[in-house]
Write an enzyme that holds these catalytic residues in place. Structure first.
Site, PDB file in Angstrom:
ATOM      1  CD  GLU A 169     -29.935 -17.815 -75.850  1.00 30.85           C
ATOM      2  OE1 GLU A 169     -30.269 -16.908 -75.078  1.00 30.85           O
ATOM      3  OE2 GLU A 169     -29.071 -18.653 -75.568  1.00 30.85           O
ATOM      4  CG  HIS A 408     -19.859 -22.300 -66.341  1.00 30.41           C
ATOM      5  ND1 HIS A 408     -20.207 -21.126 -65.716  1.00 30.41           N
ATOM      6  CD2 HIS A 408     -20.484 -22.282 -67.547  1.00 30.41           C
ATOM      7  CE1 HIS A 408     -21.023 -20.438 -66.497  1.00 30.41           C
ATOM      8  NE2 HIS A 408     -21.210 -21.108 -67.601  1.00 30.41           N
ATOM      9  CD  GLU A 410     -21.236 -16.127 -69.331  1.00 29.13           C
ATOM     10  OE1 GLU A 410     -21.986 -17.111 -69.462  1.00 29.13           O
ATOM     11  OE2 GLU A 410     -21.025 -15.314 -70.253  1.00 29.13           O
ATOM     12  CD  GLU A 497     -28.100 -21.646 -74.495  1.00 28.94           C
ATOM     13  OE1 GLU A 497     -28.862 -21.809 -73.543  1.00 28.94           O
ATOM     14  OE2 GLU A 497     -27.352 -20.636 -74.615  1.00 28.94           O
ATOM     15  CD  GLU A 503     -30.565 -20.647 -70.695  1.00 25.34           C
ATOM     16  OE1 GLU A 503     -29.771 -21.137 -69.891  1.00 25.34           O
ATOM     17  OE2 GLU A 503     -30.233 -19.818 -71.557  1.00 25.34           O
TER      18      GLU A 503
END
Lengths: 699, 699
Positions: A169, A408, A410, A497, A503
């Site tokens: 990232e 979702h 996580e 991603e 984000e």
């Protein structure tokens, strides 16, 4: 007599220690040769220019001799292949897959072991892999390191990110090859977990451009039961060598013959558009293994997500990411929880009103008070909602409105815990009718010592895709290893991603304007990205005057991203209330397709600009997206992709007067005109700007 | 004013830096003291003799200061407890649980951190643990090492096995403490995977005997979310120090406050019987957490198992434990596969005919051609039977005969793979009505780098028990970490192997005659063992004349083991055809109970002999087992445990004339007599021999 002939043939073929093949276009030439020490090596040329200078190949093994030197060639074979295929979803209805294949069968004299090197040469690049055939002298083996060289022909411009075992990232660094140096980077970049072991190690895909205008890219395809390949760079020598991400005890890959390495790929073209348009990475993966693909569908969605990023609400129920509250089981609601039944219904209403397929809800399940950064094994159970989130009520309401909920999960990196709960989690999804899950892997991996990019985790991400397929579910993984085309084989793995997403603009130094012009040349080559575009309220000061963070684009560039960043799963990431204030611009997000019959890359320059036109699948509309970096840009594109003889109503969403990503990002204008395939379209992009266009046939 | 009083109290209590408590009997005395450096220390005395000399306590933490020195006592409290409880299954209908508890509340001055030490003193021993309370200055922490000392008062006789991170399947070594030295052992012992890092590191439970006749044992209880404790020995100093088994990257335990360590236990008595009879380890575990325990039932079973050990048949279908066959999917039956539908039906018939509850089948599922020793991740899927094993037919047949099938899950150490398939595997069991599973962990652990005894695996074994409870299933784990009483909390975890079982007699140097006299003083203290007794054909030459392996007992000692080695799960391990030839002796195995109202340890000496009488639960029968080591033994036991006034028919199964484990192991005689509680019974045990007796009330 037969033996004599065999022996004679053997003598003959072992004398031939070099082989050459070319791309179907003949523009790319690959030469394979065994060195004097019997080590495999290769070169690549493009239109007679050197692309890869003599580069050796070899595999170091644990506890046993390397597969590196002392080889002779016992056979070689060549074939021309043309295997077009039809993806379930994608940029093209049919994907061309034409290449010449060269197989070298090698034997290591001293050990008798066999090793094959297989090249596939496409018009836009070269791929090769190691193949370890079933053989008496090699069964189980452990790879200590793969030593695949890529010796470049010059000090190219590069777009690189650090060789971090746990994250991709990063912002891309645009430097000459000789200036690659991780130690010079500002690491205050919003990335929570970094594992960097060498200042000259970088990641692939590595996009490059030579001084004389050749576009190069080194990447890999079909990373299956193998770690991710990073690249060790030797700046002075313009050399790259493969570095495999280790496991907890320093080993790289555990294999059993017959086995193959991933494909190592070298894209090369003097036309950058050929690289972004390429499906070579997918072509190098196994065909689809899912029989019934009817449940795999593109989705446009909204979600309870950005409001947490901007600080309007929280993932957690008790208003504190603090273990001290969570442990005693007496959580008191903070009043700031985002995933409440009531708030989710508001999103469902919005989705239904504007024709979105799905609603994602993050923070719906217990555990968020104490989930991050502590290498905690048991965090989430993936089935227990917070008291203010009524699973049944939410799903019943969504169903009544014709909207699907997106689950979702996580994991906080605790893969051990996730795998223990996976079937239960998927069963819950089936019970309520969730078609897809967004998974997350924020934090250090458990099993402890493993990295996001190691073989263990590659196997995990692929396992989750396969297991989800057993349940007819789609997967969108975040913080996973970056895709290398596995979604051809398991198209239910619809997106990931695995790069710096939108984000980061919400709470860090963000993504510079050039970022989205580089992603199609890097991350997107391996598979769709859930970038979450569509942020209209560009500046975070809108939510909190003290904030200086912002999205580094104009508003219309956010629209253009729906076209330039291909994904069959696209989020309209901003808050419903923000879209309600810009319904005219929002119309483009409502209109734009997410699955395509055809795509035309009209203009492309990594780090500078990209213009793409795409035709929707099962329809006649076209959409165009054009983006630029920090520089304003004007150009004119021919609309000759439109069907000749047809008239189209073009709605053009473009940067308004004085628009600028930094000082005036929300200035936009919308124009309508009638166009045909003979028309030309003038594009005027602001600094950090973009243009989005929809073309609707006029009856 | 209130503050003044608090301060005054604080000054007062901080001055008291030592505390003493005793067992309810007053025979054991524990003294706790902070050293001059503020380090916790303790001593233990038994009847005023030193048992543990001043020994310090402390915990090293990763990256932050140790919890070792600089403590002051801020409070202490004492209480007398009596908490009898009723086990679901066990040696006693009600288990006494009487102890005095001493809690020391410590604070580390420099860091402000809190640490409690809790002692529980029973009549047969001392237990203590570290407690890490919830506190502002300590939340998540990683244990680098636990430094708990056990300074012994002399050079005791010890029964030890090496500190192997991956196996406890060793013969016990009987030496003086000063002669503990792993390097002197013959490691040609049949153990496939050994991980030994230090020649003076040994395992617990460590049974000892002092020169003046005190029996000591150092062990632990309630190992939950913590690694197994091994013991570093310093021979010259008679010192033992805790050593926690590490994970893949060398860390020991990941904890979050509030947390506790397992209990460290020191059994001490001048009567060895009090140690084997003790339930202290269970008392130190949490009470049962399963609400409906109705599915948890004792089982006597036979199985397709020993025939593979003796070479009559194979686990695999294709007759080769060789990957080269398995990989191409075209397995050809070898004709030697044990788990065929037909063969299993034979076992079902036998079980039904002789009143057994269950039939275990190993080798029923695909994967055995290539399962072992290669650290392979994907081996078994736990649901796919071999083509010659008809799951439905077998289970239907068993049902029709009133017999339950016992599932088998060999994981080959690939815990990653097992956890991924666990729900599917348990669902299959429920589908066919299997009540229990025998699991196996042969081989190196995946996640790679983890050990059988590390925190990761402790958590796995406990997780499987809990997850099985969700499905109302019972678990019998082999090659797990050794139990420390978790079956009190999850009584569906009915048995484990976790020590050198009878199987080693089939194909290795085996278990010396003393072995089974030591197990009740060591391994069995923590929970039932699936030892698989009942081998009648003692010598392997019976199957193959070239073999010299044999069971190191007489036939009747095999019978006695059903009483001396407590387990609610007992196998009659030999082949049906062997039992058919000794039906008179087999009668004892058919008769013996597996769940008990009461147990009386009549004679006990570790490494020498053991005599136990037990009364069946829900019945009036008693059973007695007596075993000896390599020496013949005669004794006389009073039958005063029988109900006074009642007459019993005693059937005595004893070594026959000239019986001897080595040269004449199958000589036995069966006598019947009438006895009462006033009778005495003469026991005559051959070398390596035993006697089994059933007492049936005469109406």
């Amino acid at each position: 007599m037969k033996n004599l002939i065999t022996t004679a043939l053997l003598v003959l073929v072992t004398l031939v220690q070099a082989q050459t093949t070319t791309s179907p276009s003949k523009e790319i030439q690959v030469n394979f040769q065994l060195t004097a020490q019997g080590q495999p090596s290769y070169t690549v040329k493009y239109k007679n220019q050197d692309v890869i200078l003599t580069s050796t190949l070899g595999i170091e093994l644990k506890d046993i001799p390397a597969l590196e030197k002392g080889f002779s060639m016992i056979n070689s074979s060549e074939k021309a292949m043309d295997e077009p295929w039809t993806p379930v979803m994608g940029e093209y209805a049919v994907i061309q897959n034409k290449y010449n294949q060269l197989t070298l069968n090698l034997q290591q004299k001293e050990t008798g072991r066999l090793l094959n090197i297989i090249f596939k040469v496409y018009d836009e690049g070269v791929a090769f892999r190691y193949e370890f055939p079933k053989q008496p002298n090699l069964n189980y083996f452990i790879i200590k390191e793969e030593n695949t060289q890529f010796n470049l022909a010059g000090n190219h411009k590069t777009f690189w990110i650090p060789g971090d075992y746990d994250s991709q990232e990063y912002v891309y660094n645009e430097t000459q090859f000789s200036d690659i140096d991780v130690s010079k980077l500002d690491m205050n970049n919003g990335i929570g977990l970094k594992t960097i072991r060498d200042n000259h190690r970088i990641q692939s895909p590595l996009m490059m451009k030579s001084a004389n205008g050749l576009y190069l890219n080194i990447f890999e395809a079909a990373v299956v039961n193998y770690p991710v390949m990073h690249l060790n760079s030797v700046p002075a020598k313009y050399q790259l060598t493969s570095h495999l991400v280790p496991n907890a005890i320093g080993d790289k890959a555990y294999l059993q013959t017959p086995a193959v390495s991933p494909w190592r790929t070298i894209f090369v073209s003097d036309d950058a558009r050929k690289i972004v348009a390429s499906k070579m990475i997918f072509n190098l993966n196994e065909p689809c293994k899912i029989k019934d693909v009817s449940y795999i569908k593109p989705m446009k969605y909204v979600g309870v997500w950005w409001e947490m990023h901007v600080g309007k609400s929280t993932w957690d129920f008790a208003g504190s990411q603090n273990a001290q509250n969570a442990a005693d089981g007496s959580l008191k609601p903070s009043g700031k929880h985002g995933a409440t039944t009531e708030n989710v219904k508001r999103y469902i209403d919005f989705a239904a009103k504007h024709g979105f397929d799905g609603v994602l809800v993050e923070g719906w399940n217990v555990g968020w008070e104490d989930w991050f950064g502590n290498w905690k094994e048991d965090v989430f159970d993936f089935v227990t909602p917070y008291p203010d989130f009524n699973l049944k009520a939410v799903n019943d309401y969504a169903k009544s409105k014709g909207v699907k909920m997106i689950m979702h999960h996580e994991t906080s990196g605790s893969v051990a815990n996730y795998e223990r709960h996976l079937d239960r989690a998927f069963n819950l999804m089936k019970e309520y009718g969730y078609p897809a899950v967004k998974s997350g892997y924020v934090g250090r991996i458990i099993p402890r010592g493993e990295f996001h990019d190691g073989q263990t985790m590659v196997n995990h991400f692929n396992f989750v895709a396969r297991r989800a397929a057993d349940f007819n579910l789609m997967v969108n993984s975040h913080e996973s290893s970056r895709p290398t085309g596995y979604s051809r084989t398991y198209p239910n793995y619809i997106a990931a991603e695995a790069a710096r997403g939108n984000e980061f603009n919400g709470w860090s130094n963000g993504n510079p304007p050039a970022h989205e012009t580089i992603l199609p040349f890097t991350r997107l080559l391996g598979g769709p990205m859930d970038y979450t575009p569509g942020i209209f309220e560009i500046k975070m000061s809108y939510y909190d005057k003290t904030k200086t963070e912002q999205v580094h684009t104009t508003l219309t560039k956010q629209l253009a991203l729906y076209v330039t960043l291909y994904s069959p799963l696209q989020m309209a990431a901003d808050l419903p209330e923000n879209y309600e204030r810009y319904l005219d611009a929002f119309q483009f997000i409502k209109d734009v397709a997410v699955d395509w019959q055809d795509s035309k890359y009209l203009e492309a320059e990594p780090g500078d600009y990209l213009t793409v036109a795409r035709k929707e699948k099962n329809g006649e509309r076209w959409f165009l997206g054009a983006i630029t970096d920090e520089n304003a840009r004007s150009s004119e594109v021919k609309l000759d992709f439109l069907t000749p003889g047809k008239k189209y109503k073009a709605i053009i969403y473009q940067d308004g007067k004085g628009a600028d990503w930094k000082d005036n990002p929300k200035a936009y204008e919308i124009k309508t005109m009638t166009v045909t395939s003979k028309s030309k379209l003038k594009l005027n992009l602001a600094k950090g700007g973009g243009t989005a266009v929809s073309f609707e046939p006029i009856q």
